[in-house]
Design an enzyme around this catalytic site. Structure first.
Site, PDB file in Angstrom:
ATOM      1  CB  SER A 261      -0.953  -0.056   1.190  1.00  0.00           C
ATOM      2  OG  SER A 261      -1.978   0.896   1.057  1.00  0.00           O
ATOM      3  CE  LYS A 265       0.369   5.456  -1.972  1.00  0.00           C
ATOM      4  NZ  LYS A 265      -0.452   4.822  -2.962  1.00  0.00           N
ATOM      5  CD1 TRP A 352      -8.612   3.458  -2.434  1.00  0.00           C
ATOM      6  CD2 TRP A 352     -10.232   4.328  -3.687  1.00  0.00           C
ATOM      7  NE1 TRP A 352      -8.743   4.786  -2.081  1.00  0.00           N
ATOM      8  CE2 TRP A 352      -9.737   5.343  -2.839  1.00  0.00           C
ATOM      9  CE3 TRP A 352     -11.264   4.643  -4.572  1.00  0.00           C
ATOM     10  CZ2 TRP A 352     -10.223   6.658  -2.849  1.00  0.00           C
ATOM     11  CZ3 TRP A 352     -11.757   5.945  -4.580  1.00  0.00           C
ATOM     12  CH2 TRP A 352     -11.240   6.931  -3.735  1.00  0.00           C
ATOM     13  CG  HIS A 403      -5.495  -2.530   0.011  1.00  0.00           C
ATOM     14  ND1 HIS A 403      -4.752  -2.242  -1.112  1.00  0.00           N
ATOM     15  CD2 HIS A 403      -4.932  -1.810   1.027  1.00  0.00           C
ATOM     16  CE1 HIS A 403      -3.809  -1.385  -0.807  1.00  0.00           C
ATOM     17  NE2 HIS A 403      -3.882  -1.108   0.498  1.00  0.00           N
TER      18      HIS A 403
END
Length: 424
Positions: A261, A265, A352, A403
């Site tokens: 998540s 990044k 998402w 997720h």
């Protein structure tokens, strides 16, 4: 994702934290037309033809991400020191070992510390390692009573033992489903983790706490390219790698950086900046990570900057409802990992985060891998659920579910890295 409504055009209408509602795209038919910059063409339009030219192009792309997305790490001197909190001790009934180190970063404006947890298999030679940040403190990854409980600010979660932003003993092992420590050790890898909040707390504090406090002291001028929280977390990962270079049990030339998540990044940005990392794994990083921003699918720049204004540099906010003007999309970030192994993964129910957008970014980075003489992403089309192909330097999968970071994901990552270590 919260409860939503559908507009007549088929967009999803979601409530925002400020009480407003915003429209988001969740169907391929509504994706706007977009073009992607060629990572193999210089800013002046010249096509690169040599490795030296690629190094210059790489600097250009890195500069774009420093100025438009994550921000620049302040260039002020710092010192890194370590204190062994627990030297190597038996773990898991003597089948492995555990060590805990506090690393401290000091500048002229102060110091800041973070605790590192290491698990390693019993071995006479240095072993490869996975290095990643965790969300709730080192004690959350495994119900081992010997892991030092974090004293840093943690996001409230009473069900998982975080009360009034402080971790309690109840939090031990609360995230162990995301960290299959014994499996990783059995496969011959060490696992190294640090709590991301030790480097910078994950809330909008005006950049006054964590690493920002010692690199951007009160009164320091911030501009549009000043680093955000993701930059600070990535800096922490790079300092952890510094420490591992002096750890005889770890083969520091074979450290894979991994994140899920927002920490996906972070792993991408750490791996892009620091080519010492052997490989990079991004698990469901979505917007601002590996999903193509210009698709505007699911979470977009406006949504992420509204909810998490501290993650990126201020210049990234210029692309709210303006993704078409982004000078280099996320395939450029992925190309900065080349020619090293890069795995990107997503989940089918995690719309998402735009699973297809992550796949397309990997595919768009493939020409850089091939230019550098390595086989890129072997898949031409968006794959079926749970399908993997580990024959290239790039890999991608989309699994069933939501997720999360699961045992299925870890199993593929271990296989992928072992293949690139020549063990499979």
């Amino acid at each position: 994702m919260p409860e939503y409504k559908l507009t007549p055009e088929g967009k999803v209408l979601l409530p925002m934290d400020d009480g407003t509602e915003q429209e988001f795209i969740f169907t391929e038919e509504l994706i706007p037309a977009y073009t992607l910059s060629d990572p193999l063409v210089m800013n002046d339009g010249c096509k690169i033809t040599t490795i030296d030219e690629w190094r210059k192009r790489r600097d250009e792309i890195l500069n774009i991400y420093e100025n438009h997305v994550f921000g620049k790490t302040p260039e002020i001197p710092f010192n890194l020191s370590t204190t062994v909190l627990e030297d190597w001790a038996p773990a898991f009934d003597g089948t492995a070992r555990r060590k805990q180190i506090q690393l401290t970063i000091t500048t002229e404006f102060g110091y800041h510390s973070a605790d590192m947890l290491l698990y390693a298999p019993i071995s006479d030679v240095p072993v490869p390692a996975f290095l990643g940040l965790n969300f709730n403190g080192n004690q959350s990854i495994e119900p081992d009573p010997n892991i030092i409980l974090t004293s840093s600010w943690v996001r409230d979660n009473p069900q998982n033992g975080v009360i009034y932003n402080q971790a309690t003993d109840i939090s031990r092992g609360s995230a162990d489903s995301r960290w299959p420590v014994k499996m990783i050790l059995k496969e011959g890898f060490a696992l190294v983790t640090l709590y991301y909040g030790d480097f910078d707390p994950d809330y909008d504090d005006g950049f006054q706490n964590g690493l920002h406090a010692i690199f951007n002291p009160p009164g320091a001028i911030r501009d549009g390219s000043s680093w955000g929280a993701v930059g600070a977390w990535a800096f922490g990962l790079m300092r952890a790698l510094d420490v591992l270079e002096n750890e005889s049990a770890i083969n520091a030339s074979k450290v894979t950086v991994i994140g899920h998540s927002r920490l996906g990044k972070t792993s991408l940005w750490a791996g892009a900046q620091d080519e010492r990392f052997f490989a990079v794994i991004d698990n469901e990083s979505g917007c601002g990570g590996s999903a193509l921003n210009k698709r505007c699918f699911g979470e977009n720049a406006l949504a992420i900057n509204a909810r998490f204004p501290h993650w990126f540099c201020q210049n990234f906010h210029h692309y709210n409802d303006n993704e078409a003007s982004i000078p280099m999309d996320t395939h450029g970030l992925l190309s900065l990992i080349a020619p090293r192994p890069l795995y990107v993964a997503s989940a089918a129910e995690d719309l998402w985060s735009d699973p297809k957008g992550m796949f397309l970014a990997q595919k768009a980075a493939k020409p850089v891998y091939e230019f550098l003489g390595k086989p890129g992403l072997p898949m031409e089309e968006f794959p079926d659920l749970s399908k993997t192909d580990l024959t290239g330097q790039q890999a991608y999968h989309v699994r069933p579910g939501k997720h999360d970071l699961t045992l299925f994901d870890w199993t593929q990552y271990v296989r992928f890295i072992k293949r690139h270590l020549g063990e499979e």
